[in-house]
Each structure stands twice: as C-alpha cells, then as structure tokens.
Scaffold this motif. Structure first.
Motif, short mmCIF file in Angstrom:
data_model
loop_
_atom_site.label_atom_id
_atom_site.label_comp_id
_atom_site.label_asym_id
_atom_site.label_seq_id
_atom_site.Cartn_x
_atom_site.Cartn_y
_atom_site.Cartn_z
N LEU A 137 9.90 1.58 -3.21
CA LEU A 137 9.55 2.94 -4.36
C LEU A 137 8.67 4.37 -3.95
O LEU A 137 7.60 3.68 -3.12
N CYS A 138 9.46 5.09 -3.99
CA CYS A 138 8.57 6.24 -3.32
C CYS A 138 7.50 6.79 -4.47
O CYS A 138 8.67 6.89 -5.58
N GLY A 177 10.23 8.99 -7.66
CA GLY A 177 10.27 7.52 -7.55
C GLY A 177 11.56 6.72 -8.18
O GLY A 177 11.79 5.77 -8.09
N ILE A 178 12.43 7.55 -6.06
CA ILE A 178 13.77 6.53 -5.77
C ILE A 178 13.23 5.79 -5.07
O ILE A 178 11.95 5.35 -4.44
N HIS A 179 14.49 4.06 -5.80
CA HIS A 179 14.12 2.75 -5.01
C HIS A 179 14.21 2.75 -2.96
O HIS A 179 13.59 1.70 -2.64
N ASP A 180 14.42 3.92 -2.68
CA ASP A 180 15.29 3.75 -1.46
C ASP A 180 13.81 4.34 -0.27
O ASP A 180 14.58 5.10 0.85
N GLU A 181 13.13 4.05 -0.48
CA GLU A 181 12.20 5.16 0.37
C GLU A 181 12.26 4.65 1.90
O GLU A 181 12.02 3.48 2.28
#
Length: 54
Positions: A2-3, A7-11
């Motif tokens: 998580l970034c 908050g993006i889940h595909d960091e």
C-alpha cells in the motif's frame, strides 16, 4: 503493498517514482521537462528511457 501517500494498493517502483500524486507534484515543481502526456503508467523502462533521452 500500500502506498503511504495516496493509498493505492498496487504500489510499485514506477508508482513511487513517476505516477503517485506526490511524485507527479515533485516532477511538476522541478525544472525538468516531463512527457507531454505524463509518465507511462506501467513501464518504468519507458520512463527511464525518456529521462535518459532528455
């Protein structure tokens, strides 16, 4: 992963360096010219190739 910034889940390394909202703000504040259509969303190779050409 998580970034922590957006908050993006595909960091990914590409996300952290080029496509995260925070990274895009840093690029915008720098004097370095960014690609006309922005950095490539999926390819760090394309993005680094652009940087080396500049």
């Amino acid at each position: 992963m998580l970034c922590q910034y957006c908050g993006i889940h595909d960091e990914s390394p590409n996300h952290v360096l080029f496509t995260c909202d925070v990274a895009r703000q840093v690029w915008a504040l720098s004097d370095f010219p960014t690609p006309q259509n922005g950095f490539h969303q999926d390819s760090m190779f394309v993005n680094f190739s652009y940087l080396f050409q500049m």
